[in-house]
Motif scaffolding. Structure first.
Motif, PDB file in Angstrom:
ATOM      1  N   GLU A 208       0.842  -1.199   0.000  1.00 10.27           N
ATOM      2  CA  GLU A 208       0.000   0.000   0.000  1.00 10.27           C
ATOM      3  C   GLU A 208       0.884   1.258   0.000  1.00 10.27           C
ATOM      4  OE1 GLU A 208      -3.362   0.036  -0.204  1.00 10.27           O
ATOM      5  OE2 GLU A 208      -3.472  -2.145  -0.167  1.00 10.27           O
ATOM      6  N   GLY A 209       0.277   2.374  -0.362  1.00 10.67           N
ATOM      7  CA  GLY A 209       0.964   3.656  -0.278  1.00 10.67           C
ATOM      8  C   GLY A 209       1.633   4.107  -1.562  1.00 10.67           C
ATOM      9  N   TYR A 210       1.391   3.410  -2.661  1.00  8.53           N
ATOM     10  CA  TYR A 210       2.012   3.776  -3.938  1.00  8.53           C
ATOM     11  C   TYR A 210       1.030   4.474  -4.870  1.00  8.53           C
ATOM     12  CZ  TYR A 210       5.793   0.925  -2.234  1.00  8.53           C
ATOM     13  OH  TYR A 210       6.815   0.428  -1.475  1.00  8.53           O
ATOM     14  N   GLY A 211      -0.180   4.652  -4.408  1.00 11.30           N
ATOM     15  CA  GLY A 211      -1.195   5.330  -5.207  1.00 11.30           C
ATOM     16  C   GLY A 211      -2.532   4.628  -5.067  1.00 11.30           C
ATOM     17  N   ASP A 212      -3.590   5.377  -5.308  1.00 11.65           N
ATOM     18  CA  ASP A 212      -4.945   4.836  -5.286  1.00 11.65           C
ATOM     19  C   ASP A 212      -5.686   5.425  -6.481  1.00 11.65           C
ATOM     20  OD1 ASP A 212      -7.576   4.098  -4.890  1.00 11.65           O
ATOM     21  OD2 ASP A 212      -7.663   4.772  -2.808  1.00 11.65           O
ATOM     22  N   TYR A 213      -6.007   4.581  -7.427  1.00  6.35           N
ATOM     23  CA  TYR A 213      -6.639   5.024  -8.668  1.00  6.35           C
ATOM     24  C   TYR A 213      -8.116   4.649  -8.727  1.00  6.35           C
ATOM     25  CZ  TYR A 213      -1.855   5.880  -9.994  1.00  6.35           C
ATOM     26  OH  TYR A 213      -0.563   6.356 -10.022  1.00  6.35           O
ATOM     27  N   SER A 214      -8.705   4.365  -7.580  1.00  9.65           N
ATOM     28  CA  SER A 214     -10.094   3.920  -7.554  1.00  9.65           C
ATOM     29  C   SER A 214     -11.061   4.990  -8.059  1.00  9.65           C
ATOM     30  CB  SER A 214     -10.489   3.470  -6.143  1.00  9.65           C
ATOM     31  OG  SER A 214     -10.286   4.499  -5.205  1.00  9.65           O
ATOM     32  N   ASN A 215     -10.685   6.253  -8.019  1.00 12.33           N
ATOM     33  CA  ASN A 215     -11.566   7.329  -8.491  1.00 12.33           C
ATOM     34  C   ASN A 215     -11.127   7.896  -9.839  1.00 12.33           C
ATOM     35  OD1 ASN A 215     -13.345   7.299  -6.274  1.00 12.33           O
ATOM     36  ND2 ASN A 215     -11.831   8.406  -5.050  1.00 12.33           N
ATOM     37  N   THR A 216     -10.310   7.141 -10.574  1.00 10.72           N
ATOM     38  CA  THR A 216      -9.828   7.572 -11.889  1.00 10.72           C
ATOM     39  C   THR A 216     -10.441   6.670 -12.944  1.00 10.72           C
ATOM     40  OG1 THR A 216      -7.719   8.199 -10.883  1.00 10.72           O
ATOM     41  CG2 THR A 216      -7.745   7.972 -13.271  1.00 10.72           C
ATOM     42  N   SER A 217     -10.910   7.261 -14.042  1.00 14.99           N
ATOM     43  CA  SER A 217     -11.438   6.422 -15.117  1.00 14.99           C
ATOM     44  C   SER A 217     -10.271   5.715 -15.800  1.00 14.99           C
ATOM     45  CB  SER A 217     -12.210   7.264 -16.140  1.00 14.99           C
ATOM     46  OG  SER A 217     -11.327   7.979 -16.972  1.00 14.99           O
ATOM     47  N   TYR A 218     -10.548   4.565 -16.367  1.00 13.25           N
ATOM     48  CA  TYR A 218      -9.504   3.795 -17.039  1.00 13.25           C
ATOM     49  C   TYR A 218      -8.843   4.624 -18.141  1.00 13.25           C
ATOM     50  CZ  TYR A 218      -7.089  -0.115 -19.153  1.00 13.25           C
ATOM     51  OH  TYR A 218      -6.116  -0.945 -19.643  1.00 13.25           O
ATOM     52  N   PHE A 219      -9.638   5.351 -18.905  1.00 15.10           N
ATOM     53  CA  PHE A 219      -9.122   6.155 -20.017  1.00 15.10           C
ATOM     54  C   PHE A 219      -8.171   7.234 -19.527  1.00 15.10           C
ATOM     55  CE2 PHE A 219      -9.440   9.627 -23.156  1.00 15.10           C
ATOM     56  CZ  PHE A 219      -9.112   8.934 -24.321  1.00 15.10           C
ATOM     57  N   ASP A 220      -8.422   7.776 -18.344  1.00 17.25           N
ATOM     58  CA  ASP A 220      -7.617   8.888 -17.831  1.00 17.25           C
ATOM     59  C   ASP A 220      -6.374   8.457 -17.063  1.00 17.25           C
ATOM     60  OD1 ASP A 220      -9.259  10.818 -18.953  1.00 17.25           O
ATOM     61  OD2 ASP A 220     -10.526  10.966 -17.175  1.00 17.25           O
ATOM     62  N   LEU A 221      -6.163   7.157 -16.897  1.00 19.05           N
ATOM     63  CA  LEU A 221      -4.958   6.703 -16.203  1.00 19.05           C
ATOM     64  C   LEU A 221      -3.705   7.133 -16.963  1.00 19.05           C
ATOM     65  CD1 LEU A 221      -5.869   3.037 -15.252  1.00 19.05           C
ATOM     66  CD2 LEU A 221      -5.537   4.936 -13.673  1.00 19.05           C
ATOM     67  N   ASP A 222      -2.679   7.463 -16.224  1.00 21.28           N
ATOM     68  CA  ASP A 222      -1.375   7.759 -16.813  1.00 21.28           C
ATOM     69  C   ASP A 222      -0.569   6.461 -16.753  1.00 21.28           C
ATOM     70  OD1 ASP A 222       1.215   8.478 -17.445  1.00 21.28           O
ATOM     71  OD2 ASP A 222       1.305  10.158 -16.055  1.00 21.28           O
ATOM     72  N   PRO A 223      -0.360   5.805 -17.902  1.00 23.10           N
ATOM     73  CA  PRO A 223       0.314   4.513 -17.872  1.00 23.10           C
ATOM     74  C   PRO A 223       1.732   4.582 -17.301  1.00 23.10           C
ATOM     75  CG  PRO A 223       0.121   5.295 -20.123  1.00 23.10           C
ATOM     76  CD  PRO A 223      -0.687   6.226 -19.263  1.00 23.10           C
TER      77      PRO A 223
ATOM     78  N   GLN B  57      12.077 -17.523  -9.254  1.00 25.02           N
ATOM     79  CA  GLN B  57      12.147 -16.082  -9.015  1.00 25.02           C
ATOM     80  C   GLN B  57      11.065 -15.348  -9.802  1.00 25.02           C
ATOM     81  OE1 GLN B  57      16.226 -15.663 -10.297  1.00 25.02           O
ATOM     82  NE2 GLN B  57      16.954 -15.310  -8.193  1.00 25.02           N
ATOM     83  N   GLU B  58      10.783 -15.824 -11.001  1.00 27.47           N
ATOM     84  CA  GLU B  58       9.756 -15.190 -11.823  1.00 27.47           C
ATOM     85  C   GLU B  58       8.376 -15.352 -11.189  1.00 27.47           C
ATOM     86  OE1 GLU B  58       8.087 -15.188 -16.374  1.00 27.47           O
ATOM     87  OE2 GLU B  58      10.140 -15.838 -16.023  1.00 27.47           O
ATOM     88  N   VAL B  59       8.109 -16.522 -10.609  1.00 23.71           N
ATOM     89  CA  VAL B  59       6.831 -16.739  -9.917  1.00 23.71           C
ATOM     90  C   VAL B  59       6.694 -15.744  -8.763  1.00 23.71           C
ATOM     91  CG1 VAL B  59       5.549 -18.359  -8.454  1.00 23.71           C
ATOM     92  CG2 VAL B  59       6.558 -19.143 -10.608  1.00 23.71           C
ATOM     93  N   LYS B  60       7.759 -15.590  -7.971  1.00 17.75           N
ATOM     94  CA  LYS B  60       7.723 -14.639  -6.856  1.00 17.75           C
ATOM     95  C   LYS B  60       7.570 -13.212  -7.382  1.00 17.75           C
ATOM     96  CE  LYS B  60      10.066 -12.710  -2.908  1.00 17.75           C
ATOM     97  NZ  LYS B  60      11.281 -12.536  -2.157  1.00 17.75           N
ATOM     98  N   ALA B  61       8.321 -12.862  -8.434  1.00 16.40           N
ATOM     99  CA  ALA B  61       8.236 -11.511  -8.999  1.00 16.40           C
ATOM    100  C   ALA B  61       6.819 -11.236  -9.491  1.00 16.40           C
ATOM    101  CB  ALA B  61       9.246 -11.346 -10.128  1.00 16.40           C
ATOM    102  N   ASP B  62       6.215 -12.204 -10.180  1.00 13.05           N
ATOM    103  CA  ASP B  62       4.836 -12.029 -10.659  1.00 13.05           C
ATOM    104  C   ASP B  62       3.873 -11.827  -9.494  1.00 13.05           C
ATOM    105  OD1 ASP B  62       5.566 -12.276 -13.339  1.00 13.05           O
ATOM    106  OD2 ASP B  62       4.985 -14.391 -13.466  1.00 13.05           O
ATOM    107  N   ALA B  63       4.059 -12.588  -8.418  1.00 13.97           N
ATOM    108  CA  ALA B  63       3.177 -12.460  -7.249  1.00 13.97           C
ATOM    109  C   ALA B  63       3.318 -11.086  -6.603  1.00 13.97           C
ATOM    110  CB  ALA B  63       3.481 -13.561  -6.231  1.00 13.97           C
ATOM    111  N   VAL B  64       4.543 -10.574  -6.527  1.00 15.48           N
ATOM    112  CA  VAL B  64       4.767  -9.243  -5.948  1.00 15.48           C
ATOM    113  C   VAL B  64       4.150  -8.175  -6.848  1.00 15.48           C
ATOM    114  CG1 VAL B  64       6.535  -7.523  -5.386  1.00 15.48           C
ATOM    115  CG2 VAL B  64       6.788  -9.879  -4.577  1.00 15.48           C
ATOM    116  N   VAL B  65       4.362  -8.286  -8.155  1.00 16.97           N
ATOM    117  CA  VAL B  65       3.774  -7.323  -9.090  1.00 16.97           C
ATOM    118  C   VAL B  65       2.254  -7.380  -9.015  1.00 16.97           C
ATOM    119  CG1 VAL B  65       3.462  -6.790 -11.552  1.00 16.97           C
ATOM    120  CG2 VAL B  65       5.757  -7.120 -10.623  1.00 16.97           C
ATOM    121  N   ASP B  66       1.691  -8.587  -8.917  1.00 15.81           N
ATOM    122  CA  ASP B  66       0.231  -8.720  -8.746  1.00 15.81           C
ATOM    123  C   ASP B  66      -0.244  -7.971  -7.508  1.00 15.81           C
ATOM    124  OD1 ASP B  66       0.141 -10.346 -10.973  1.00 15.81           O
ATOM    125  OD2 ASP B  66      -0.278 -12.192  -9.863  1.00 15.81           O
ATOM    126  N   ALA B  67       0.464  -8.165  -6.399  1.00 15.15           N
ATOM    127  CA  ALA B  67       0.075  -7.518  -5.135  1.00 15.15           C
ATOM    128  C   ALA B  67       0.233  -5.998  -5.237  1.00 15.15           C
ATOM    129  CB  ALA B  67       0.900  -8.068  -3.982  1.00 15.15           C
TER     130      ALA B  67
END
Length: 188
Positions: free
Chosen positions: A32-47, A83-93
């Motif tokens: 947590e603490g890296y951003g919250d985009y729950s009130n942003t439309s998908y189109f307006d996200l900054d990739p 390592q890739e499985v762990k990296a994917d799990a961290v990125v997912d989280a």
């Protein structure tokens, strides 16, 4: 179907949104603490902003992630399968903790805004010495779900990276920060 430039943005975001659906085997960490985009439309996200948040979160949780020079993607480098499985799990989280909105197709007015950006890109690309075919009408673009892109006939080569830095395929700051008539800004 969206244009190729939008597809590039939506692909990164779509992968991130889709990956955020799996929480099985999530390593303990601080997500947590890296951003919250729950009130942003998908189109307006900054990739780029979303990708940078995911990369920083992954790094802070022990994953060596390399941000692409365009800022809208990343790679892990050489990892073992475990390592890739762990990296994917961290990125997912990390992605799930951003509370990204669902991926939805653009509305007609959003396609019109996308069209305006693609047309603005034509001038930018041409100032860099490339030729761009004439764009379709806005009506044809909307009716074709954004299938035309200013980059569609430019050969993918080594110089394309420098071109996309000067004339990024999506507005700097995302579509939420760009309005028709605004200039095309280079990547920072």
């Amino acid at each position: 179907m969206a244009s190729a430039s939008t597809l590039a943005m939506l692909l990164v975001l779509g992968v991130l949104v889709a990956s955020g659906c799996s929480h099985v085997g999530v390593p303990e960490g601080h997500y947590e603490g890296y951003g919250d985009y729950s009130n942003t439309s998908y189109f307006d996200l900054d990739p780029r902003q979303v990708t940078q948040a995911v990369v920083q979160c992954a790094r802070d949780n022990g994953i060596n992630v390399v941000l692409l020079s365009t800022g809208d993607g990343f790679s892990y480098g050489n990892l073992t399968p475990a390592q890739e499985v762990k990296a994917d799990a961290v990125v997912d989280a990390c992605t799930a903790a951003l509370h990204l909105p669902d991926d939805v197709s653009p509305t007609d007015s959003q396609f019109e805004e996308l069209y305006a950006y693609e047309v603005a890109l034509v001038g930018c690309i041409e100032t860099q010495g490339y030729h761009v075919d004439n764009p379709p009408s806005v009506e044809a673009f909307v009716n074709d779900n954004g299938s035309w892109t200013s980059y569609e006939h430019i050969q993918e080569d080594v110089s394309i990276s420098s071109l996309t830095h000067v004339c990024p395929r999506q507005p700097v700051g995302g579509f939420g920060a760009w309005d028709p008539g605004d200039p095309v800004l280079p990547l920072p």
